[in-house]
Design a protein around this motif. Structure first.
Motif, PDB file in Angstrom:
ATOM      1  N   GLY A 264      28.395  34.936  38.743  1.00  0.00           N
ATOM      2  CA  GLY A 264      27.267  34.027  38.838  1.00  0.00           C
ATOM      3  C   GLY A 264      26.912  33.465  37.472  1.00  0.00           C
ATOM      4  N   GLU A 265      27.366  34.163  36.439  1.00  0.00           N
ATOM      5  CA  GLU A 265      27.133  33.726  35.056  1.00  0.00           C
ATOM      6  C   GLU A 265      28.457  33.448  34.356  1.00  0.00           C
ATOM      7  OE1 GLU A 265      24.908  36.918  33.362  1.00  0.00           O
ATOM      8  OE2 GLU A 265      23.147  36.500  34.589  1.00  0.00           O
ATOM      9  N   GLY A 266      29.556  33.616  35.075  1.00  0.00           N
ATOM     10  CA  GLY A 266      30.866  33.396  34.489  1.00  0.00           C
ATOM     11  C   GLY A 266      31.915  34.252  35.159  1.00  0.00           C
ATOM     12  N   VAL A 267      33.113  34.212  34.606  1.00  0.00           N
ATOM     13  CA  VAL A 267      34.241  34.968  35.149  1.00  0.00           C
ATOM     14  C   VAL A 267      34.226  36.381  34.562  1.00  0.00           C
ATOM     15  CG1 VAL A 267      36.766  35.115  35.205  1.00  0.00           C
ATOM     16  CG2 VAL A 267      35.627  32.925  35.597  1.00  0.00           C
ATOM     17  N   ALA A 268      34.125  37.373  35.444  1.00  0.00           N
ATOM     18  CA  ALA A 268      34.093  38.779  35.026  1.00  0.00           C
ATOM     19  C   ALA A 268      35.402  39.486  35.343  1.00  0.00           C
ATOM     20  CB  ALA A 268      32.932  39.498  35.702  1.00  0.00           C
TER      21      ALA A 268
ATOM     22  N   ALA B 119      38.003  46.220  41.031  1.00  0.00           N
ATOM     23  CA  ALA B 119      39.474  46.264  40.979  1.00  0.00           C
ATOM     24  C   ALA B 119      40.035  46.728  42.315  1.00  0.00           C
ATOM     25  CB  ALA B 119      39.948  47.164  39.838  1.00  0.00           C
ATOM     26  N   ASP B 120      39.451  47.778  42.884  1.00  0.00           N
ATOM     27  CA  ASP B 120      39.921  48.261  44.184  1.00  0.00           C
ATOM     28  C   ASP B 120      39.835  47.154  45.235  1.00  0.00           C
ATOM     29  OD1 ASP B 120      40.131  50.695  42.884  1.00  0.00           O
ATOM     30  OD2 ASP B 120      38.771  51.763  44.230  1.00  0.00           O
ATOM     31  N   ALA B 121      38.738  46.406  45.228  1.00  0.00           N
ATOM     32  CA  ALA B 121      38.541  45.357  46.230  1.00  0.00           C
ATOM     33  C   ALA B 121      39.613  44.280  46.133  1.00  0.00           C
ATOM     34  CB  ALA B 121      37.147  44.744  46.078  1.00  0.00           C
ATOM     35  N   ILE B 122      39.942  43.848  44.908  1.00  0.00           N
ATOM     36  CA  ILE B 122      40.941  42.780  44.801  1.00  0.00           C
ATOM     37  C   ILE B 122      42.346  43.312  45.078  1.00  0.00           C
ATOM     38  CG2 ILE B 122      41.324  42.892  42.299  1.00  0.00           C
ATOM     39  CD1 ILE B 122      41.215  39.740  44.574  1.00  0.00           C
ATOM     40  N   VAL B 123      42.626  44.546  44.698  1.00  0.00           N
ATOM     41  CA  VAL B 123      43.947  45.102  45.011  1.00  0.00           C
ATOM     42  C   VAL B 123      44.123  45.176  46.526  1.00  0.00           C
ATOM     43  CG1 VAL B 123      45.413  47.157  44.872  1.00  0.00           C
ATOM     44  CG2 VAL B 123      44.246  46.312  42.823  1.00  0.00           C
ATOM     45  N   GLU B 124      43.109  45.606  47.243  1.00  0.00           N
ATOM     46  CA  GLU B 124      43.192  45.639  48.711  1.00  0.00           C
ATOM     47  C   GLU B 124      43.441  44.239  49.273  1.00  0.00           C
ATOM     48  OE1 GLU B 124      43.504  48.172  50.610  1.00  0.00           O
ATOM     49  OE2 GLU B 124      42.911  49.784  49.253  1.00  0.00           O
TER      50      GLU B 124
ATOM     51  N   ARG C  22      36.460  35.345  44.517  1.00  0.00           N
ATOM     52  CA  ARG C  22      36.693  34.063  45.191  1.00  0.00           C
ATOM     53  C   ARG C  22      38.022  33.496  44.696  1.00  0.00           C
ATOM     54  NH1 ARG C  22      36.073  30.114  41.485  1.00  0.00           N
ATOM     55  NH2 ARG C  22      34.504  30.351  39.856  1.00  0.00           N
ATOM     56  N   PHE C  23      38.519  32.464  45.390  1.00  0.00           N
ATOM     57  CA  PHE C  23      39.744  31.813  44.968  1.00  0.00           C
ATOM     58  C   PHE C  23      39.530  31.116  43.624  1.00  0.00           C
ATOM     59  CE2 PHE C  23      40.527  32.209  49.509  1.00  0.00           C
ATOM     60  CZ  PHE C  23      41.810  32.735  49.494  1.00  0.00           C
ATOM     61  N   MET C  24      40.522  31.243  42.757  1.00  0.00           N
ATOM     62  CA  MET C  24      40.480  30.590  41.458  1.00  0.00           C
ATOM     63  C   MET C  24      40.606  29.084  41.637  1.00  0.00           C
ATOM     64  SD  MET C  24      43.106  31.224  38.232  1.00  0.00           S
ATOM     65  CE  MET C  24      42.851  32.999  38.192  1.00  0.00           C
ATOM     66  N   GLN C  25      39.943  28.359  40.760  1.00  0.00           N
ATOM     67  CA  GLN C  25      40.049  26.907  40.719  1.00  0.00           C
ATOM     68  C   GLN C  25      40.512  26.498  39.323  1.00  0.00           C
ATOM     69  OE1 GLN C  25      36.099  25.640  41.744  1.00  0.00           O
ATOM     70  NE2 GLN C  25      36.178  26.620  43.747  1.00  0.00           N
ATOM     71  N   ALA C  26      41.067  25.315  39.199  1.00  0.00           N
ATOM     72  CA  ALA C  26      41.555  24.852  37.898  1.00  0.00           C
ATOM     73  C   ALA C  26      40.455  24.906  36.837  1.00  0.00           C
ATOM     74  CB  ALA C  26      42.121  23.438  38.017  1.00  0.00           C
ATOM     75  N   GLY C  27      39.223  24.635  37.224  1.00  0.00           N
ATOM     76  CA  GLY C  27      38.102  24.680  36.289  1.00  0.00           C
ATOM     77  C   GLY C  27      37.789  26.072  35.755  1.00  0.00           C
ATOM     78  N   ASP C  28      38.367  27.110  36.370  1.00  0.00           N
ATOM     79  CA  ASP C  28      38.149  28.486  35.912  1.00  0.00           C
ATOM     80  C   ASP C  28      39.104  28.894  34.797  1.00  0.00           C
ATOM     81  OD1 ASP C  28      36.164  29.122  37.889  1.00  0.00           O
ATOM     82  OD2 ASP C  28      37.779  29.400  39.365  1.00  0.00           O
ATOM     83  N   LEU C  29      40.162  28.109  34.586  1.00  0.00           N
ATOM     84  CA  LEU C  29      41.242  28.560  33.706  1.00  0.00           C
ATOM     85  C   LEU C  29      40.794  28.852  32.276  1.00  0.00           C
ATOM     86  CD1 LEU C  29      44.217  26.448  35.031  1.00  0.00           C
ATOM     87  CD2 LEU C  29      43.975  28.941  35.124  1.00  0.00           C
TER      88      LEU C  29
ATOM     89  N   VAL D 184      39.251  34.929  41.088  1.00  0.00           N
ATOM     90  CA  VAL D 184      38.366  35.273  39.983  1.00  0.00           C
ATOM     91  C   VAL D 184      37.196  36.080  40.529  1.00  0.00           C
ATOM     92  CG1 VAL D 184      38.972  33.362  38.456  1.00  0.00           C
ATOM     93  CG2 VAL D 184      37.096  33.085  40.082  1.00  0.00           C
ATOM     94  N   LEU D 185      36.717  36.971  39.692  1.00  0.00           N
ATOM     95  CA  LEU D 185      35.498  37.733  39.971  1.00  0.00           C
ATOM     96  C   LEU D 185      34.363  36.934  39.341  1.00  0.00           C
ATOM     97  CD1 LEU D 185      34.134  40.286  41.091  1.00  0.00           C
ATOM     98  CD2 LEU D 185      34.594  41.365  38.862  1.00  0.00           C
ATOM     99  N   ASP D 186      33.595  36.282  40.178  1.00  0.00           N
ATOM    100  CA  ASP D 186      32.524  35.390  39.734  1.00  0.00           C
ATOM    101  C   ASP D 186      31.230  36.178  39.653  1.00  0.00           C
ATOM    102  OD1 ASP D 186      30.585  33.398  39.423  1.00  0.00           O
ATOM    103  OD2 ASP D 186      31.637  31.998  40.740  1.00  0.00           O
TER     104      ASP D 186
END
Length: 167
Positions: A54-58, A105-110, A9-16, A50-52
């Protein structure tokens, strides 16, 4: 990893803060300030994901337009996206060790390459011997395009790579 299946998903400031903790785990020898990541998010949110789990940033990805062949030095502010940007720079794609090997990784690179299709080329600095991974997506090493001094800031074995956008 337990819980729901991770999704980008799109990163948000709260993810930093979570992104910075993960960056510290994955890149302990290549530290960057949180303010540098925040600047990228402010300047080009479309390239920050970010790769969410559901329990945090992976995982996370940072990418933005630049003038070729001038990637920013590590841990450096860029101030603005150049209005004459002619390349899409993949600053980082990082996946937590426990989430690797599942195609994230493949998914986000695409997804990043879809954005890159608006530019004549995409480029990156490969670290930790990841050049074979990037070659799978059409990136090739371009010796001499970036100064050895700038590459040295990315650690031993850093390689500048480029991928021309297919017409």
């Amino acid at each position: 990893m337990t819980g729901p299946s991770p999704a980008w998903r799109f990163m948000q400031a709260g993810d930093l803060s979570a992104v910075m903790r993960l960056a510290g785990r994955i890149h302990p020898g290549l530290p960057e300030d949180e303010a540098v990541f925040a600047e990228r998010l402010d300047l080009f949110p479309e390239g920050c994901r970010v790769l969410d789990s559901g329990e945090g940033v992976a995982g996370y990805a940072l990418a933005h337009p630049i003038r070729y062949p001038h990637p920013p030095s590590l841990d450096t502010f860029i101030a603005a996206i150049p209005p004459d940007a002619d390349a899409f720079y993949v600053h980082d794609v990082a996946i937590a060790p426990e989430a690797r090997g599942r195609g994230y990784a493949d998914a986000i690179v695409e997804a990043l390459l879809e954005i890159a299709s608006r530019f004549p080329r995409a480029c990156l600095v490969s670290v930790y011997g990841t050049a074979p991974f990037w070659r799978r997506f059409g990136f090739v090493e371009t010796d001499g395009k970036v100064s050895p001094e700038k590459l040295a800031g990315y650690g031993d074995g850093a390689r500048f790579m480029v991928r021309l956008t297919p017409n």
